[in-house]
Scaffold this motif. Sequence first.
Motif, short mmCIF file in Angstrom:
data_model
loop_
_atom_site.label_atom_id
_atom_site.label_comp_id
_atom_site.label_asym_id
_atom_site.label_seq_id
_atom_site.Cartn_x
_atom_site.Cartn_y
_atom_site.Cartn_z
N ILE A 1 60.00 89.46 -33.24
CA ILE A 1 58.48 89.38 -33.83
C ILE A 1 57.68 89.18 -32.91
O ILE A 1 57.57 88.12 -32.08
N GLY A 2 56.58 90.13 -32.91
CA GLY A 2 55.48 89.80 -31.93
C GLY A 2 54.52 90.96 -32.41
O GLY A 2 54.48 91.66 -33.19
N GLY A 3 53.44 90.79 -31.77
CA GLY A 3 52.03 91.59 -31.90
C GLY A 3 51.69 91.62 -33.42
O GLY A 3 51.26 90.74 -34.13
N ASN A 4 51.68 93.00 -33.96
CA ASN A 4 51.23 93.14 -35.13
C ASN A 4 52.23 93.07 -36.25
O ASN A 4 51.99 93.27 -37.64
N THR A 5 53.40 92.63 -35.97
CA THR A 5 54.53 92.61 -36.91
C THR A 5 54.15 91.66 -38.11
O THR A 5 54.30 92.07 -39.17
N PRO A 6 53.88 90.55 -37.99
CA PRO A 6 53.49 89.61 -38.93
C PRO A 6 52.47 90.24 -39.88
O PRO A 6 52.52 90.53 -41.23
N ARG A 7 51.44 90.56 -39.28
CA ARG A 7 50.29 91.06 -40.31
C ARG A 7 50.43 92.40 -40.91
O ARG A 7 49.93 92.98 -42.06
N GLU A 8 51.60 93.33 -40.31
CA GLU A 8 51.96 94.56 -41.11
C GLU A 8 53.09 94.15 -41.83
O GLU A 8 53.69 95.23 -42.54
N GLY A 9 53.55 93.16 -42.27
CA GLY A 9 54.64 92.70 -43.11
C GLY A 9 55.85 93.49 -42.91
O GLY A 9 56.66 93.49 -43.74
N ARG A 10 56.13 93.24 -41.40
CA ARG A 10 57.40 93.73 -40.85
C ARG A 10 58.27 92.78 -40.36
O ARG A 10 59.12 93.09 -39.28
N ILE A 11 58.32 91.62 -40.71
CA ILE A 11 59.02 90.47 -40.36
C ILE A 11 60.55 90.71 -40.55
O ILE A 11 61.49 90.63 -39.62
N ALA A 12 60.88 90.75 -41.60
CA ALA A 12 62.23 91.12 -42.10
C ALA A 12 62.83 92.44 -41.24
O ALA A 12 64.00 92.47 -40.93
N ASP A 13 62.06 93.54 -41.30
CA ASP A 13 62.50 94.64 -40.45
C ASP A 13 62.76 94.39 -39.03
O ASP A 13 63.95 94.66 -38.53
N ALA A 14 61.81 93.58 -38.37
CA ALA A 14 61.94 93.27 -37.02
C ALA A 14 63.18 92.30 -36.95
O ALA A 14 63.93 92.46 -35.89
N VAL A 15 63.60 91.36 -37.57
CA VAL A 15 64.75 90.43 -37.66
C VAL A 15 65.70 91.35 -38.02
O VAL A 15 66.90 91.25 -37.20
N SER A 16 65.95 92.51 -38.66
CA SER A 16 67.12 93.31 -38.92
C SER A 16 67.32 93.92 -37.56
O SER A 16 68.53 94.09 -37.29
N GLN A 17 66.22 94.32 -36.93
CA GLN A 17 66.45 95.34 -35.70
C GLN A 17 67.14 94.15 -34.54
O GLN A 17 68.12 94.68 -34.02
N THR A 18 66.75 93.06 -34.59
CA THR A 18 67.33 92.07 -33.76
C THR A 18 68.77 91.47 -34.01
O THR A 18 69.78 91.59 -33.18
N VAL A 19 69.14 91.61 -35.31
CA VAL A 19 70.36 91.43 -35.78
C VAL A 19 71.11 92.75 -35.39
O VAL A 19 72.57 92.46 -34.75
N SER A 20 70.80 93.93 -35.27
CA SER A 20 71.57 95.06 -34.98
C SER A 20 71.97 94.98 -33.56
O SER A 20 73.09 95.54 -32.98
N LEU A 21 71.38 94.29 -32.62
CA LEU A 21 71.51 94.05 -31.21
C LEU A 21 72.51 92.87 -30.94
O LEU A 21 73.26 93.09 -30.04
N ALA A 22 73.17 92.45 -32.01
CA ALA A 22 74.09 91.32 -31.88
C ALA A 22 75.37 91.74 -31.33
O ALA A 22 76.39 91.03 -30.85
N LYS A 23 75.76 92.97 -31.76
CA LYS A 23 77.21 93.74 -31.27
C LYS A 23 77.18 93.60 -29.99
O LYS A 23 78.21 94.05 -29.38
N TYR A 24 76.08 93.67 -28.97
CA TYR A 24 76.04 93.91 -27.48
C TYR A 24 76.39 92.12 -27.13
O TYR A 24 75.42 91.57 -27.14
N PRO A 25 77.43 91.84 -26.38
CA PRO A 25 77.44 90.65 -25.86
C PRO A 25 76.68 90.23 -24.94
O PRO A 25 76.38 89.05 -24.79
N ASN A 26 76.10 91.08 -24.27
CA ASN A 26 75.14 90.69 -23.25
C ASN A 26 73.59 90.58 -23.67
O ASN A 26 72.65 90.04 -23.02
N VAL A 27 73.46 90.45 -25.30
CA VAL A 27 72.13 90.21 -25.96
C VAL A 27 72.42 89.00 -26.46
O VAL A 27 73.14 88.50 -27.13
N SER A 28 71.20 88.13 -26.56
CA SER A 28 71.23 86.89 -27.10
C SER A 28 69.81 86.85 -27.58
O SER A 28 68.96 87.66 -27.52
N VAL A 29 69.32 85.74 -28.46
CA VAL A 29 68.05 85.84 -29.18
C VAL A 29 67.30 84.12 -29.17
O VAL A 29 68.14 83.21 -29.18
N LYS A 30 66.13 84.46 -28.88
CA LYS A 30 65.25 82.93 -29.01
C LYS A 30 64.83 82.81 -30.33
O LYS A 30 64.12 83.80 -30.90
#
Length: 305
Positions: free
Chosen positions: A194-223
């Motif tokens: 989540i960053g920039g205009n994401t919250p104001r545009e109501g895209r938080i759930a979509d942003a989180v979904s995109q980050t979840v989709s990267l979890a299949k890569y062992p070299n990706v982690s999340v703050k």
Amino acid sequence: MLSRRQFVASPLAAGVALASQAVTAQSARRTIVDAQVHLWKAESEDWKWVPGMKPQMPEPFTIEKLVPLMDQAGVDRVVVVPPSWPGDRNDYALEAARRHPDRFAVMGRIPLKNPQAAALLPKWREQPGMLGVRLTFLGPAQAWLTDGTPDWFWPAAEKADLPVMFLTDGQNVRLADVAERHPRLQLIADHMGIGGNTPREGRIADAVSQTVSLAKYPNVSVKLSAAPNYSSEAYPFRDFTPHIKRLFDAYGPKRCYWGSDMTNGFDKATYKQRITHFSEELSFLSEQDKDWVMGKSILERLRWG
């Protein structure tokens, strides 16, 4: 059914009390590491800000301000992420690490539009306190995700074995190809994606979904950072619990990191509340999970001994 007096005197009550004491003791021993705080000093002739950019707070957020806040809240260490408004400079963050080497380390900025900066990466960690690189793809820099600007950086950072934190405006899916092509490159998604205009545009759930989709890569982690800043509720920010749990379930405790990013929403919560949000309010985290998420995992990922 036991009466209250009988329960208090029973072995079960003694067991409950011992378990409670064990949890309290474990929490007291827990190493707490904040995975993101910005530090900056006042603008001056030799420390100019990028024209048109404004800091997150009207007053500088200095080393002298942060250390007492850490002491009061019980934070052992902080990963300093230099902010964008002073430009691609790391000197003040490195000063913090030099003055308090046991408490501060740095994920530094690099001039991404200059491919010649690749020459800096092999010796990047030789700078005392420097652990890796942080990239920001916000505003006009969003275009860099698709125009080839960072193409030189990914293989150079992978070769130099440097972990990379990155922040996008809800565009984390753009990093999937990078994660796949550079499997030895440790990529850390900032602020749940989540960053920039994401919250104001109501895209938080979509942003989180995109980050979840990267979890299949062992070299990706999340703050799992900055939740109070983006929440539409007061403490304990329950509207963000589903997002945090979804990411935790996808990545697991050793690929998730607590972080405050406190200067981006300083008045939303105290430093202590940002800690207790994770240590007391997220029931799906076990005490062992909290040990990892609130300190052990980021120390391990950044190789901060």
